[in-house]
Design a protein around this motif. Structure first.
Motif, mmCIF file in Angstrom:
data_model
loop_
_atom_site.group_PDB
_atom_site.id
_atom_site.type_symbol
_atom_site.label_atom_id
_atom_site.label_comp_id
_atom_site.label_asym_id
_atom_site.label_seq_id
_atom_site.Cartn_x
_atom_site.Cartn_y
_atom_site.Cartn_z
ATOM 1 N N ALA A 1 16.233 57.986 9.258
ATOM 2 C CA ALA A 1 16.539 56.740 9.965
ATOM 3 C C ALA A 1 15.538 55.649 9.586
ATOM 4 N N GLU A 2 14.266 56.008 9.513
ATOM 5 C CA GLU A 2 13.243 55.028 9.138
ATOM 6 C C GLU A 2 13.417 54.569 7.688
ATOM 7 N N SER A 3 13.716 55.500 6.801
ATOM 8 C CA SER A 3 13.853 55.168 5.385
ATOM 9 C C SER A 3 15.085 54.311 5.124
ATOM 10 N N HIS B 1 14.857 51.782 16.551
ATOM 11 C CA HIS B 1 15.552 50.550 16.949
ATOM 12 C C HIS B 1 16.758 50.252 16.062
ATOM 13 N N VAL B 2 17.622 51.266 15.943
ATOM 14 C CA VAL B 2 18.890 51.094 15.226
ATOM 15 C C VAL B 2 20.015 51.627 16.103
ATOM 16 N N PRO B 3 21.208 51.024 16.026
ATOM 17 C CA PRO B 3 22.364 51.612 16.695
ATOM 18 C C PRO B 3 22.679 52.958 16.046
ATOM 19 N N VAL B 4 23.261 53.883 16.806
ATOM 20 C CA VAL B 4 23.558 55.205 16.262
ATOM 21 C C VAL B 4 25.031 55.551 16.436
ATOM 22 N N LEU B 5 25.520 56.368 15.505
ATOM 23 C CA LEU B 5 26.900 56.845 15.482
ATOM 24 C C LEU B 5 26.888 58.339 15.311
ATOM 25 N N THR B 6 27.805 59.024 15.991
ATOM 26 C CA THR B 6 27.941 60.460 15.795
ATOM 27 C C THR B 6 29.370 60.893 16.036
ATOM 28 N N PRO C 1 23.074 44.677 8.093
ATOM 29 C CA PRO C 1 23.135 45.345 9.398
ATOM 30 C C PRO C 1 23.454 46.830 9.237
ATOM 31 N N LEU C 2 22.738 47.666 9.980
ATOM 32 C CA LEU C 2 22.846 49.118 9.835
ATOM 33 C C LEU C 2 23.234 49.796 11.137
ATOM 34 N N ILE C 3 24.123 50.798 11.021
ATOM 35 C CA ILE C 3 24.376 51.781 12.078
ATOM 36 C C ILE C 3 23.960 53.129 11.491
ATOM 37 N N PHE C 4 22.996 53.792 12.112
ATOM 38 C CA PHE C 4 22.542 55.091 11.608
ATOM 39 C C PHE C 4 23.511 56.169 12.064
ATOM 40 N N ILE D 1 17.714 63.923 20.099
ATOM 41 C CA ILE D 1 17.169 63.381 18.856
ATOM 42 C C ILE D 1 17.759 62.010 18.560
ATOM 43 N N LEU D 2 19.057 61.854 18.736
ATOM 44 C CA LEU D 2 19.686 60.552 18.496
ATOM 45 C C LEU D 2 19.147 59.484 19.446
ATOM 46 N N ASN D 3 18.912 59.871 20.675
ATOM 47 C CA ASN D 3 18.347 58.931 21.644
ATOM 48 C C ASN D 3 16.943 58.502 21.229
ATOM 49 N N LYS D 4 16.162 59.447 20.722
ATOM 50 C CA LYS D 4 14.809 59.120 20.266
ATOM 51 C C LYS D 4 14.869 58.171 19.074
ATOM 52 N N ILE D 5 15.803 58.394 18.169
ATOM 53 C CA ILE D 5 15.955 57.503 17.011
ATOM 54 C C ILE D 5 16.324 56.097 17.463
ATOM 55 N N ALA D 6 17.274 56.007 18.382
ATOM 56 C CA ALA D 6 17.699 54.690 18.873
ATOM 57 C C ALA D 6 16.542 53.940 19.514
#
Length: 273
Positions: free
Chosen positions: A27-29, A78-83, A40-43, A69-74
């Motif tokens: 996510a950081e990379s 500081h990126v929106p997340v998709l799963t 604009p990015l959605i991880f 883990i997804l919550n921690k990434i968000a």
């Protein structure tokens, strides 16, 4: 971010959550590359790949750990997340964390799942089934809209072409864009389903060398977003490594895509300053 508002956006990340450390690193990379290019990015990453070919294949950490883990990434990246979500019963819990709920291609006709995702209030990405015509995806979109959700878009990921092969009909991008914003999945489109070189049909193969070509073609044809599965070491990936884009190639591929967009669709360029 307004999907379908004229600004190209990116959905990118590994196929599945392999570990907390790896997911955050990716996510950081990926986020760093996207920010540098003002894209604009959605991880994206899945907590459970319920549609793996073999029972022995890695599926992911599961709902509880995956959402943590997804919550921690968000929160930290500081990126929106998709799963992905495979069962309607999981939708509400996923909606508490994810910004976008993704309907897997094999489940794009599952009414109860589509309606549950739509009613969650989150944006819904419907992957186009390999067996579905572009015009028939209108029905999947209408199921979500009838449930009260206008935040729905569709993703093209190739169509079955005989056995163990996919082909992309670029006409489908224009056809589906008549009724919803469209994303192009350049990595699953080069997948060779259940056709890995190990010969037992338990793992999918791929032709990642064609990812840049198809991505450029789709952006030239006109899409709202691009979907890329990205991994730092594709050969070691626990899912879909054979058709993933190697992380070190991401910046170059995106630069090519943005150059194509600027040339083919100059009116969209002012959205990125």
């Amino acid at each position: 971010m307004q999907i379908g508002g004229g600004e190209l956006f990116l959905i990118a990340g590994p196929c599945v959550i392999e570990s907390e450390e790896h997911a955050i690193k990716m996510a950081e990379s990926v986020g760093g590359v996207a920010r540098a290019l003002r894209l604009p990015l959605i991880f994206k990453a899945s907590y459970d790949k319920a549609n793996r070919t073999s029972l022995k294949s890695y599926r992911g950490p599961g709902l509880d750990e995956g959402l943590r883990i997804l919550n921690k990434i968000a929160r930290t990246v500081h990126v929106p997340v998709l799963t992905d979500v495979h069962e309607a019963v999981d939708v509400q819990r996923v909606a508490e964390i994810a910004d976008v709920i993704q309907i897997p291609a094999f489940l794009c006709r599952q009414t109860d799942l589509l309606v549950a995702a739509a009613r969650s209030g989150r944006a819904v990405n419907i992957k186009k089934g390999q067996f579905v015509s572009p015009w028939d995806m209108r029905h999947a979109v209408e199921k979500c809209r009838a449930a009260g959700n206008e935040q729905v878009f569709v993703t093209e990921r190739g169509t079955s072409f005989g056995y163990n092969n996919l082909v992309v009909d670029m006409r489908s991008l224009a056809i589906m864009r008549e009724f919803a914003p469209v994303v192009f999945d350049a990595t699953h489109s080069v997948q060779l389903p259940s056709a890995a070189s190990n010969g037992d049909g338990a793992v999918s193969g791929g032709q990642p060398e064609f990812i840049p070509l198809l991505a450029r073609a789709a952006v030239a044809a006109g899409v709202d977003g691009l979907f890329l599965e990205v991994h730092d070491h594709p050969a070691q990936a626990k899912s879909d490594g054979a058709n993933a884009l190697e992380l070190k190639r991401l910046r170059g591929v995106l630069q090519e895509i943005l150059a194509v967009q600027k040339a083919a669709h100059p009116a969209a360029e002012p959205a990125r300053r």
